[in-house]
Design a protein around this motif. Structure first.
Motif, mmCIF file in Angstrom:
data_model
loop_
_atom_site.group_PDB
_atom_site.id
_atom_site.type_symbol
_atom_site.label_atom_id
_atom_site.label_comp_id
_atom_site.label_asym_id
_atom_site.label_seq_id
_atom_site.Cartn_x
_atom_site.Cartn_y
_atom_site.Cartn_z
ATOM 1 N N VAL A 125 7.959 -3.068 -6.065
ATOM 2 C CA VAL A 125 7.586 -4.349 -6.076
ATOM 3 C C VAL A 125 7.600 -5.111 -5.151
ATOM 4 O O VAL A 125 9.035 -5.695 -5.440
ATOM 5 N N TYR A 126 6.828 -5.885 -4.343
ATOM 6 C CA TYR A 126 8.317 -7.452 -3.196
ATOM 7 C C TYR A 126 6.697 -8.324 -3.791
ATOM 8 O O TYR A 126 6.076 -8.330 -3.521
ATOM 9 N N TYR A 127 7.926 -9.708 -3.738
ATOM 10 C CA TYR A 127 7.386 -10.181 -4.589
ATOM 11 C C TYR A 127 8.099 -11.646 -2.982
ATOM 12 O O TYR A 127 9.353 -11.152 -2.610
ATOM 13 N N CYS A 128 7.330 -12.699 -2.659
ATOM 14 C CA CYS A 128 7.781 -13.527 -2.059
ATOM 15 C C CYS A 128 8.278 -14.927 -2.614
ATOM 16 O O CYS A 128 7.219 -15.529 -3.737
ATOM 17 N N ALA A 129 9.108 -15.766 -2.774
ATOM 18 C CA ALA A 129 9.249 -16.943 -3.084
ATOM 19 C C ALA A 129 9.659 -18.049 -2.324
ATOM 20 O O ALA A 129 10.238 -17.881 -1.246
ATOM 21 N N THR A 130 9.898 -19.474 -2.983
ATOM 22 C CA THR A 130 9.726 -20.527 -1.997
ATOM 23 C C THR A 130 10.784 -21.621 -3.134
ATOM 24 O O THR A 130 10.846 -21.537 -4.143
ATOM 25 N N ASN A 131 10.945 -22.752 -2.549
ATOM 26 C CA ASN A 131 11.706 -24.165 -4.107
ATOM 27 C C ASN A 131 11.475 -24.944 -2.375
ATOM 28 O O ASN A 131 10.548 -25.549 -0.966
ATOM 29 N N ASN A 132 12.209 -25.883 -2.644
ATOM 30 C CA ASN A 132 11.823 -27.163 -1.909
ATOM 31 C C ASN A 132 13.290 -27.330 -0.740
ATOM 32 O O ASN A 132 13.337 -28.799 -0.527
ATOM 33 N N GLY A 185 0.667 -1.306 -0.260
ATOM 34 C CA GLY A 185 0.226 0.233 -0.527
ATOM 35 C C GLY A 185 0.597 1.366 -0.002
ATOM 36 O O GLY A 185 2.256 1.073 -0.099
ATOM 37 N N LEU A 186 0.184 2.703 -0.067
ATOM 38 C CA LEU A 186 0.690 3.272 0.125
ATOM 39 C C LEU A 186 0.793 3.867 1.343
ATOM 40 O O LEU A 186 -0.331 3.801 2.405
ATOM 41 N N VAL A 187 2.233 4.436 2.005
ATOM 42 C CA VAL A 187 1.892 4.996 2.917
ATOM 43 C C VAL A 187 3.307 6.239 3.048
ATOM 44 O O VAL A 187 3.922 6.059 2.478
ATOM 45 N N GLN A 188 2.951 6.511 4.355
ATOM 46 C CA GLN A 188 4.494 7.736 4.610
ATOM 47 C C GLN A 188 5.745 7.366 5.617
ATOM 48 O O GLN A 188 5.669 6.273 5.729
ATOM 49 N N ALA A 189 6.231 8.033 4.866
ATOM 50 C CA ALA A 189 8.138 7.682 5.238
ATOM 51 C C ALA A 189 7.722 7.485 7.155
ATOM 52 O O ALA A 189 7.249 8.394 8.128
ATOM 53 N N GLY A 198 3.696 -10.770 -6.439
ATOM 54 C CA GLY A 198 3.749 -8.956 -5.850
ATOM 55 C C GLY A 198 3.022 -8.299 -5.667
ATOM 56 O O GLY A 198 1.489 -8.664 -6.353
ATOM 57 N N THR A 199 3.245 -7.474 -4.229
ATOM 58 C CA THR A 199 2.530 -6.759 -4.104
ATOM 59 C C THR A 199 3.459 -5.512 -3.755
ATOM 60 O O THR A 199 4.441 -4.794 -3.433
ATOM 61 N N LEU A 200 2.952 -4.194 -4.010
ATOM 62 C CA LEU A 200 3.372 -2.499 -4.340
ATOM 63 C C LEU A 200 3.833 -1.848 -3.164
ATOM 64 O O LEU A 200 2.198 -1.888 -2.486
ATOM 65 N N VAL A 201 4.428 -1.352 -3.147
ATOM 66 C CA VAL A 201 4.428 -0.473 -1.815
ATOM 67 C C VAL A 201 4.979 0.550 -1.737
ATOM 68 O O VAL A 201 6.569 0.342 -2.506
ATOM 69 N N THR A 202 4.949 1.718 -1.327
ATOM 70 C CA THR A 202 4.587 2.787 -1.767
ATOM 71 C C THR A 202 5.507 3.350 -0.649
ATOM 72 O O THR A 202 3.817 4.148 0.307
ATOM 73 N N VAL A 203 6.277 4.662 -0.274
ATOM 74 C CA VAL A 203 6.639 4.807 0.225
ATOM 75 C C VAL A 203 7.038 6.515 0.249
ATOM 76 O O VAL A 203 7.336 6.917 0.029
ATOM 77 N N SER A 204 5.673 7.158 0.863
ATOM 78 C CA SER A 204 6.252 8.719 0.548
ATOM 79 C C SER A 204 6.609 9.489 1.925
ATOM 80 O O SER A 204 6.378 8.958 2.572
ATOM 81 N N SER A 205 7.476 10.526 0.957
ATOM 82 C CA SER A 205 8.731 11.584 2.234
ATOM 83 C C SER A 205 7.487 12.384 3.160
ATOM 84 O O SER A 205 6.423 12.965 2.388
#
Length: 127
Positions: free
Chosen positions: A92-99, A9-13, A120-127
């Motif tokens: 954009v943040y991604y999670c990943a896995t393997n065996n 989501g969109l958050v502030q610093a 992926g999920t978008l992270v937006t940090v405003s200043s």
């Protein structure tokens, strides 16, 4: 195997966010999970990793002390708690896995060490 990341989501610093990664797939809910992030024009970079039982974690220097990876295997869900967010955390943040249950650092930081990726999920940090 499917991974579904959410919580961006969109958050502030200075604010906090908690990302979630739900893992669907027989047996794969008990393997290590890595978190990566990517900004336009840049390669995907390692953020954090957590072992199959949560007993081991590893973080990129840029997030160490601010981000915490955890997991609840009863819910097949991994989490990335992000505190004291900075504008440079925007990605954009991604999670990943393997065996694998866990890996040495030189391996777990590599994108090619993971076989399955979430959307992926978008992270937006405003200043």
């Amino acid at each position: 195997v499917q991974l579904q990341a959410s919580g961006g989501g969109l958050v502030q610093a200075g604010d906090s966010l908690r990302l979630s990664c739900a893992v669907f797939g027989r047996g794969f809910t008990r393997y290590m999970v890595g978190w990566f992030r990517q900004t336009p024009g840049k390669e995907r970079e390692f953020v954090a990793a957590i072992s199959w039982n949560g007993g081991s974690t590893y973080y990129a220097d840029s997030v160490k002390g601010r981000f915490t990876a955890s997991r609840d295997n009863t819910k097949n869900t991994m989490y990335l708690q992000m505190n004291s967010l900075k504008p440079e955390d925007t990605a954009v943040y991604y999670c990943a896995t393997n065996n694998r249950l866990w890996e040495r650092v030189s391996v777990l930081i590599r994108t090619d060490s993971y076989d399955y990726w979430g959307q992926g999920t978008l992270v937006t940090v405003s200043s």
